[in-house]
Design a protein around this motif. Structure first.
Motif, PDB file in Angstrom:
ATOM      1  N   LEU A 125       0.843  -1.197   0.000  1.00 35.74           N
ATOM      2  CA  LEU A 125       0.000   0.000   0.000  1.00 35.74           C
ATOM      3  C   LEU A 125       0.879   1.248   0.000  1.00 35.74           C
ATOM      4  O   LEU A 125       1.753   1.415   0.845  1.00 35.74           O
ATOM      5  N   LEU A 126       0.650   2.130  -0.975  1.00 36.24           N
ATOM      6  CA  LEU A 126       1.440   3.361  -1.104  1.00 36.24           C
ATOM      7  C   LEU A 126       0.691   4.577  -0.582  1.00 36.24           C
ATOM      8  O   LEU A 126       1.303   5.518  -0.082  1.00 36.24           O
ATOM      9  N   SER A 127      -0.609   4.582  -0.742  1.00 39.29           N
ATOM     10  CA  SER A 127      -1.425   5.709  -0.294  1.00 39.29           C
ATOM     11  C   SER A 127      -2.805   5.190   0.073  1.00 39.29           C
ATOM     12  O   SER A 127      -3.486   4.580  -0.744  1.00 39.29           O
ATOM     13  N   SER A 128      -3.233   5.440   1.321  1.00 39.19           N
ATOM     14  CA  SER A 128      -4.521   4.922   1.792  1.00 39.19           C
ATOM     15  C   SER A 128      -5.281   6.006   2.547  1.00 39.19           C
ATOM     16  O   SER A 128      -4.756   6.572   3.508  1.00 39.19           O
ATOM     17  N   ASN A 129      -6.502   6.308   2.079  1.00 43.52           N
ATOM     18  CA  ASN A 129      -7.393   7.260   2.744  1.00 43.52           C
ATOM     19  C   ASN A 129      -6.760   8.638   2.933  1.00 43.52           C
ATOM     20  O   ASN A 129      -7.066   9.348   3.886  1.00 43.52           O
ATOM     21  N   LYS A 130      -5.884   9.001   2.018  1.00 45.35           N
ATOM     22  CA  LYS A 130      -5.225  10.299   2.127  1.00 45.35           C
ATOM     23  C   LYS A 130      -5.637  11.262   1.013  1.00 45.35           C
ATOM     24  O   LYS A 130      -5.563  12.473   1.187  1.00 45.35           O
ATOM     25  N   ILE A 131      -6.064  10.724  -0.129  1.00 44.65           N
ATOM     26  CA  ILE A 131      -6.459  11.565  -1.251  1.00 44.65           C
ATOM     27  C   ILE A 131      -7.977  11.718  -1.234  1.00 44.65           C
ATOM     28  O   ILE A 131      -8.705  10.745  -1.429  1.00 44.65           O
ATOM     29  N   SER A 132      -8.443  12.920  -0.996  1.00 45.64           N
ATOM     30  CA  SER A 132      -9.890  13.149  -0.949  1.00 45.64           C
ATOM     31  C   SER A 132     -10.428  13.647  -2.282  1.00 45.64           C
ATOM     32  O   SER A 132     -11.622  13.491  -2.572  1.00 45.64           O
TER      33      SER A 132
END
Length: 373
Positions: A113-120
């Motif tokens: 996982l590189l990005s989780s629940n961070k980009i809205s």
């Protein structure tokens, strides 16, 4: 093993069926169209091979086709045919409209996982040549009225009047990459080996190169061919073969730049997108697929793009990163290797057929995984 390869050429409305035998024909060798004219079937050396034709052949009933002459192993049958695919435009893969706040980015190779629940919020950049467009605007922009909200341009993430800067919580999307802020993804940074002050980005888990830190935008540019996506808490990731990404990129480059010939910026090669509306089938892909035909070769002479433009030659430089240029050349070589020998070269160029994904294909491949290249 024998090989069958069928290619529909829409400009001349002709279906070319190439047959390759591993051993000379004998009394049991046969090649024919099926009774409904939808398949071509080869029987040779106690084996039967069949593929679905990528074009419509009129008529009914079995039709026998020409076999290689005695002592030869290959032949081509040319048949009048009509298209079976519509003239739809291929979609942009992983555009902002297909992403949401539940979209997670993964390393394609190991699923880390590189990005989780961070980009809205996800936003599309204007085009794959947006950087050149921004430079042009800064040189020629008109007088602007004063704004009461000094932070308005920055809040947009990008605008014609300000520098493009990566923002926390905002994922910027172009045809081949995602641009994220440092805080929104978990990766490892390393200085480039050539000492050009570029920091490359690697997966912390499997050490795969994923992109680079972009000093102009103060963000991290992750290259889509090395990524996979998931939604919410799902453990299922989806990704595409690199060939799909490059056909998508080249289709957009043709549309935005108006040319079909390109040179690599960091490698001594040039390419020519010979056809964008090809249909084909083979023993590897026995069901019809849409594709583009790309010719490639070592760059001729040492003239730069500006000199060639001055000679009224329509040619541009690829806007790919060095790591993607290298991957593109590997993909072209791989796809060239799959073709019958007689189709691997054309007028001094090597030939590659890159599959193109359309909306129906994207839907069918949403959960597919591919071998790592």
């Amino acid at each position: 093993m024998a090989n069958l390869y069928a290619e529909y050429l829409p400009n001349i409305k002709t279906l070319a069926v190439t047959t390759v035998l591993q051993t000379p024909r004998d009394g049991t060798t046969a090649l024919w169209l099926s009774n409904d004219r939808k398949k071509v079937i080869l029987e040779h050396a106690d084996e039967t091979h069949r593929i679905t034709l990528p074009a419509k052949v009129t008529g009914q009933g079995t039709q026998h086709l020409q076999l290689p002459n005695t002592g030869e192993l290959q032949c081509v049958n040319r048949i009048s045919a009509a298209p079976i695919f519509d003239d739809d435009e291929p979609p942009a893969l992983w555009s902002a409209s297909s992403l949401n706040a539940a979209t997670n980015l993964h390393c394609k190779r190991c699923d880390a996982l590189l990005s989780s629940n961070k980009i809205s919020v996800w936003k599309d950049l204007p085009s794959e040549a947006w950087a050149e467009m921004m430079d042009l605007w800064h040189c020629h922009k008109p007088e602007e009225p004063k704004h009461t909200d000094d932070d308005a341009p920055a809040k947009k993430g990008y605008a014609a009047g300000n520098k493009l800067v990566a923002q926390a919580g905002v994922g910027l999307v172009d045809v081949m990459s995602f641009l994220l802020s440092d805080d929104d993804c978990t990766v490892e940074f390393r200085s480039s080996e050539n000492g050009d002050n570029v920091h490359e980005v690697y997966c912390i888990t499997c050490d795969t190169a994923l992109g680079h830190r972009d000093p102009q935008t103060e963000g991290i540019r992750l290259q889509k061919p090395y990524l996979a996506l998931s939604q919410g808490g799902s453990r299922t990731t989806r990704s595409y073969d690199p060939a799909h990404w490059f056909s998508c990129y080249l289709n957009q480059a043709i549309e935005t730049q108006g040319v079909r010939k390109f040179v690599f910026s960091t490698l001594p090669y040039e390419i020519w997108v010979f056809s964008t509306n090809l249909a084909y089938a083979s023993l590897e892909y026995p069901e019809p697929k849409q594709a583009m035909k790309v010719l490639f070769r070592t760059k001729q002479g040492d003239q730069d793009v500006e000199t060639l433009r001055a000679a009224n030659l329509l040619i541009e430089t690829l806007t790919l990163s060095p790591m993607l240029e290298k991957l593109l050349y590997q993909v072209l070589q791989r796809e060239n290797f799959k073709l019958p020998d007689s189709l691997k070269k054309f007028m001094g160029w090597e030939v590659a057929v890159l599959p193109v994904l359309y909306k129906a294909d994207v839907k069918a491949l949403e959960s597919a995984t591919y071998p790592w290249l």
